[in-house]
Enzyme design. Structure first.
Site, mmCIF file in Angstrom:
data_model
loop_
_atom_site.group_PDB
_atom_site.id
_atom_site.type_symbol
_atom_site.label_atom_id
_atom_site.label_comp_id
_atom_site.label_asym_id
_atom_site.label_seq_id
_atom_site.Cartn_x
_atom_site.Cartn_y
_atom_site.Cartn_z
ATOM 1 N N LYS A 254 22.256 -1.879 2.109
ATOM 2 C CA LYS A 254 23.476 -2.645 1.467
ATOM 3 C C LYS A 254 22.967 -4.149 1.409
ATOM 4 O O LYS A 254 23.133 -4.759 0.472
ATOM 5 C CB LYS A 254 24.758 -2.369 2.119
ATOM 6 C CG LYS A 254 26.043 -3.312 1.575
ATOM 7 C CD LYS A 254 26.235 -2.913 0.134
ATOM 8 C CE LYS A 254 27.199 -4.150 -0.538
ATOM 9 N NZ LYS A 254 28.667 -3.839 0.002
ATOM 10 N N ASN B 267 36.357 -7.430 12.468
ATOM 11 C CA ASN B 267 37.524 -6.477 12.114
ATOM 12 C C ASN B 267 37.157 -5.226 12.546
ATOM 13 O O ASN B 267 37.989 -4.474 13.047
ATOM 14 C CB ASN B 267 37.688 -6.725 10.650
ATOM 15 C CG ASN B 267 38.053 -8.048 10.117
ATOM 16 O OD1 ASN B 267 37.631 -8.753 9.057
ATOM 17 N ND2 ASN B 267 39.317 -8.477 10.667
ATOM 18 N N LYS C 197 28.853 -14.042 3.322
ATOM 19 C CA LYS C 197 28.744 -13.198 4.767
ATOM 20 C C LYS C 197 27.383 -12.225 4.533
ATOM 21 O O LYS C 197 26.665 -12.230 5.238
ATOM 22 C CB LYS C 197 29.918 -12.078 4.660
ATOM 23 C CG LYS C 197 29.873 -11.403 6.072
ATOM 24 C CD LYS C 197 30.938 -10.393 5.865
ATOM 25 C CE LYS C 197 30.630 -9.392 4.754
ATOM 26 N NZ LYS C 197 31.595 -8.247 4.974
#
Length: 330
Positions: A204, A103, A279
């Site tokens: 992250k 994306n 993911k």
């Protein structure tokens, strides 16, 4: 007067004053603090983040591939355009919040992507959680167009996004951090500079691997205690005043009926989806392999969340691992 003209005026003023101050793009953007901000990606996280920018007085120009996601933000005063390229044509600071690496690649480099019409000097902040290598690729592509790309993934979930209490982990050119921080602190409580492009994603990934491991541990513990006859609220209370306390037990308990205002109290709707956790754990697995780093618990967590996706839990919050362990009996 245009912002470019205003910038030139300030520069000439400093020259006349013999201060010889070189105004950087950071200073330019600081002067332009209330000029429009582009926002691309109006999902569960993007919409409240963009709304907080509006609350802080920033005009927002936004777009999303799903028209049904426009209405709430449009009603709050945002201008909606058809594609990322149109947003880039009208804003020199753009934030993206997207589900995956493909994306991000499409939004930045696709036929109607940001880089088709991006202006030189534009600050691009990507708050998606993606492969660090993709962040670095986007930074190179942006630099070729004269723009600056920074990765700034978030921690905190939908609740923190709504309350502007997110933590942003920022990677990119350090001299641009102040300009990014101005916007990020309108959407969150913390913005931490982590290093060069991709380092925000690295932080992250590490955080979410620990989060997944902690949630699975909490779910296992609560399930065992319940089967031993303990009341779940009592067990949670004991854990949270003892050495087993963690964020998943104290702030985001996975057992229905223990806490209000969390996904487990709403059939695991909302929150952070299981497929997104799978993911992120995939990124952790890939980076662990490439750096030859042992992550036995991270690997097992990845397997569990992949199994959950295969069993129909993809769109439920990742805390539904409690339900999965209880009902699937893995």
């Amino acid at each position: 007067m245009s912002m470019a003209a205003l910038f030139r005026g300030y520069r000439n003023f400093y020259k006349r004053s013999n201060k010889h101050v070189e105004l950087s793009l950071v200073s330019y953007r600081s002067m332009a603090s209330k000029t429009p901000v582009g926002f691309i990606g109006l999902g569960n996280m993007g919409t409240p983040m963009a709304r907080n920018l509006l609350k802080h007085g920033y005009p927002v120009i936004a777009t999303d591939v799903f028209p049904e996601s426009f209405k709430e933000l449009q009603d709050s005063g945002a201008q909606i355009l058809d594609c990322p390229a149109e947003v880039a044509d009208k804003a020199d600071r753009i934030i993206t919040m997207l589900p995956s690496s493909p994306n991000v690649i499409e939004v930045y480099t696709g036929p109607n992507g940001i880089l088709k019409k991006v202006k030189k000097g534009t600050l691009l902040i990507d708050s998606s959680t993606i492969d660090p290598a993709v962040s670095r690729e986007m930074a190179i592509a942006a630099e070729k167009m004269g723009a600056v790309f920074m990765d700034a993934p978030v921690s905190g979930g939908v609740g923190a996004a709504s309350l502007a209490k997110l933590t942003f982990m920022v990677g990119g050119v350090e001299e641009e951090f102040n300009a990014a921080q101005e916007l990020l602190t309108s959407m969150g409580a913390n913005a931490v500079y982590c290093g060069q492009v991709g380092s925000g994603q690295a932080a992250k990934i590490c955080n979410n691997m620990l989060l997944a491991i902690g949630m699975i541990g909490t779910a296992e513990t609560m399930n065992l205690g319940i089967r031993l006859g303990l009341d779940p609220k009592l067990l949670a209370k004991i854990l949270n005043m003892s050495s087993g306390r963690c964020w998943s037990s104290d702030k985001y308990n996975p057992v229905p009926g223990v806490m209000e205002g969390v996904p487990s109290a709403n059939n695991y709707q909302g929150g952070f989806g299981t497929k997104l956790m799978a993911k992120d754990l995939g990124f952790a697995q890939d980076t662990a392999t490439s750096t030859q780093t042992p992550i036995p618990l991270g690997s097992l967590a990845h397997q569990i969340y992949r199994a959950m996706c295969a069993c129909g839990y993809s769109n439920k919050d990742f805390s539904s691992v409690f339900q999965f362990l209880r009902e699937e009996g893995v």
